[in-house]
Design a protein around this motif. Structure first.
Motif, PDB file in Angstrom:
ATOM      1  N   LYS A  43      60.091  48.785   2.837  1.00 48.46           N
ATOM      2  CA  LYS A  43      61.522  48.484   2.736  1.00 48.46           C
ATOM      3  C   LYS A  43      62.115  48.122   4.098  1.00 48.46           C
ATOM      4  CE  LYS A  43      64.637  51.778   1.905  1.00 48.46           C
ATOM      5  NZ  LYS A  43      65.514  52.746   1.198  1.00 48.46           N
ATOM      6  N   LYS A  44      61.683  48.797   5.143  1.00 46.69           N
ATOM      7  CA  LYS A  44      62.175  48.488   6.496  1.00 46.69           C
ATOM      8  C   LYS A  44      61.828  47.053   6.887  1.00 46.69           C
ATOM      9  CE  LYS A  44      61.802  53.222   8.303  1.00 46.69           C
ATOM     10  NZ  LYS A  44      61.050  54.090   9.249  1.00 46.69           N
ATOM     11  N   LEU A  45      60.579  46.662   6.597  1.00 45.37           N
ATOM     12  CA  LEU A  45      60.152  45.302   6.933  1.00 45.37           C
ATOM     13  C   LEU A  45      60.927  44.259   6.135  1.00 45.37           C
ATOM     14  CD1 LEU A  45      56.273  45.768   7.159  1.00 45.37           C
ATOM     15  CD2 LEU A  45      57.839  45.337   9.050  1.00 45.37           C
ATOM     16  N   LEU A  46      61.212  44.573   4.882  1.00 46.27           N
ATOM     17  CA  LEU A  46      61.981  43.642   4.054  1.00 46.27           C
ATOM     18  C   LEU A  46      63.413  43.524   4.563  1.00 46.27           C
ATOM     19  CD1 LEU A  46      60.648  44.701   0.540  1.00 46.27           C
ATOM     20  CD2 LEU A  46      60.190  42.545   1.724  1.00 46.27           C
ATOM     21  N   ALA A  47      63.989  44.636   4.982  1.00 43.82           N
ATOM     22  CA  ALA A  47      65.360  44.611   5.503  1.00 43.82           C
ATOM     23  C   ALA A  47      65.445  43.739   6.761  1.00 43.82           C
ATOM     24  CB  ALA A  47      65.828  46.032   5.800  1.00 43.82           C
ATOM     25  N   GLN A  48      64.414  43.798   7.589  1.00 48.97           N
ATOM     26  CA  GLN A  48      64.399  42.974   8.804  1.00 48.97           C
ATOM     27  C   GLN A  48      64.400  41.489   8.481  1.00 48.97           C
ATOM     28  OE1 GLN A  48      61.008  44.263  11.112  1.00 48.97           O
ATOM     29  NE2 GLN A  48      61.730  46.398  11.188  1.00 48.97           N
ATOM     30  N   LYS A  49      63.897  41.138   7.297  1.00 51.73           N
ATOM     31  CA  LYS A  49      63.844  39.745   6.871  1.00 51.73           C
ATOM     32  C   LYS A  49      65.115  39.326   6.123  1.00 51.73           C
ATOM     33  CE  LYS A  49      61.558  35.822   6.056  1.00 51.73           C
ATOM     34  NZ  LYS A  49      61.199  34.853   7.095  1.00 51.73           N
ATOM     35  N   GLY A  50      66.034  40.276   5.899  1.00 54.80           N
ATOM     36  CA  GLY A  50      67.290  39.948   5.232  1.00 54.80           C
ATOM     37  C   GLY A  50      67.344  40.290   3.760  1.00 54.80           C
TER      38      GLY A  50
END
Length: 454
Positions: free
Chosen positions: A275-282
């Motif tokens: 989820k953290k990685l997805l949030a970084q992508k917007g």
């Protein structure tokens, strides 16, 4: 996240694509006549205002994926396509004969199984046969599930010409070891190819389905899968928990040992880091285990409190009436559920007798309807309210008293008339919904029926 919370709340629980959940349907009070009555009632109330949804189940797969919980028939014989399409169109004809006027279709979703098992020509025959008996809503949305290994450019072009603008590709995980365990071998370049094709053709919403908690899956695997996914920038994606239910699915989920499946805190860490990685992508978290970019219709529906959840999962629009066509499909008139025969041969036999192939269902009580709305609110908006008289039910004080511990743990915020799920509580939304599930409380299962909640 507190480790003790995961251990405390990780219990078997429903996924709440419906309420009541299928194991708690009251089949004794259900009949085909009652189903038809609620179908016509719902159609009269909603067809002109919002249209109807169609879910079409296409059950065939060429090989068995051992992570899958869907109803499917494994075969490499593609001559099964034509008789199946003929049967689905016969079922649709029987439904149209019950309706007082032409249905207005707002949503079509092709699920499976593997919809792209079928040739583009046969899918075209199916969709044209459906639309010949219907009108199309101005704001329609047609979608289908594509297997990256067998979705051709022609599949995408033909369905686009028929009005499809959303496609979902099953990815699961890119690790070769995990793919071998779940019997789903598909290299990254296959996913990239179909994603680029879809975007080039003009699909406006491309989705990838990812799964965490698969056998042998490590944090490194999830990070690699998310990074590869981010490089393709799908408009939305599902990142959902593997449901390990070998007692239901038999040999299909016995290709590995129980100890090979990540559990509890180790499993939840896979989701939180992903989820953290997805949030970084917007990407924004939408509902439970779903993510979307701000440009996608699902994000807009979530922000406008229009997100809906049914047997197709989360959808960006709501219709009161959803008709399920095909073997094992479930229909929803809002007032009742009805499921088709699960065995293909029985499904065919019922249609040959000019009967709707429904074999079980449930007629919702007034209490069911109220609780269903609360669970929908929690699953789609992370809050619910009983300010209005029609949202109150007599057992609500008991339900609220059983939520005290979750309130003390910081998972929810309670006021005299509202419940809001906190950020800390989002991983436990299924547990929160279970507090409202009176049918589950009144008849606790003696054996495990559901997958774990976290």
């Amino acid at each position: 996240m507190s480790i003790s919370l995961v251990q405390k709340y990780n219990v078997p629980g429903p996924r709440y694509t419906s309420y009541p959940t299928v194991p708690y349907w009251d089949e004794t009070s259900f009949s085909a006549a009652k189903w038809k009555q609620t179908l016509v009632q719902s159609f009269a109330e909603s067809n002109a205002a919002e249209g109807i949804s169609l879910y079409i189940h296409l059950p065939f797969c060429e090989s068995l994926c051992t992570f899958c919980g869907c109803h499917k028939r494994i075969t490499k014989r593609h001559e099964v396509e034509h008789p199946y399409i003929k049967a689905v169109l016969k079922e649709w004809q029987l439904y149209c004969e019950l309706l007082p006027e032409k249905p207005i279709i707002k949503e079509i979703h092709l699920g499976g199984g593997t919809p792209t098992f079928f040739s583009p020509e046969n899918l075209e025959q199916l969709i044209k046969g459906i639309l010949n008996r219907a009108k199309i809503a101005a704001d329609y949305e047609f979608s289908f599930e594509g297997h990256p290994n067998n979705t051709t450019r022609t599949h995408l072009e033909v369905l686009y010409t028929l009005g499809f603008r959303r496609v979902s590709f099953g990815v699961q995980d890119y690790s070769e070891k995990v793919q071998t365990a779940i019997h789903r071998i598909q290299p990254f370049h296959n996913v990239a190819k179909v994603t680029f094709w879809a975007r080039e053709i003009g699909y406006t919403s491309i989705s990838h389905d990812l799964v965490f908690g698969l056998p042998f899956q490590t944090l490194e695997n999830v990070i690699d899968t998310i990074e590869k996914t981010n490089s393709l920038s799908p408009d939305r994606l599902a990142f959902y928990s593997y449901a390990h239910v070998p007692w239901i699915k038999g040999n299909g989920q016995r290709g590995f040992k129980d100890d090979d499946v990540p559990k509890d805190d180790a499993k939840r860490l896979l989701y939180e880091e992903g989820k953290k990685l997805l949030a970084q992508k917007g990407y924004h978290e939408i509902g439970m285990d779903h993510f979307a970019l701000e440009t996608d219709s699902m994000y807009k529906a979530f922000k406008e409190n229009k997100l809906h959840r049914n047997f197709m999962g989360y959808t960006a629009s709501k219709t009161k009436l959803m008709i399920g066509l095909g073997v094992s499909s479930i229909s929803d008139s809002w007032y009742a559920f009805a499921q088709n025969e699960k065995e293909l041969e029985t499904y065919y036999a019922r249609l040959n007798q000019n009967e709707l192939p429904v074999f079980r269902g449930h007629v919702l009580t007034q209490e069911d309807l109220i609780i269903r709305q609360h669970i929908l609110n929690l699953m789609c908006q992370f809050n619910t309210s009983w300010k209005k008289k029609e949202s109150y039910f007599c057992h609500l004080p008991i339900v609220l008293s059983q939520l005290t511990e979750m309130e003390n743990d910081g998972l929810i915020i309670l006021t005299p008339h509202t419940l809001t799920v906190t950020e800390k509580g989002k991983p436990f939304v299924r547990n929160i919904c279970m507090a409202f599930d009176l049918r589950l409380k009144r008849n606790a299962p003696k054996t495990q029926l559901f997958s774990m909640t976290v």
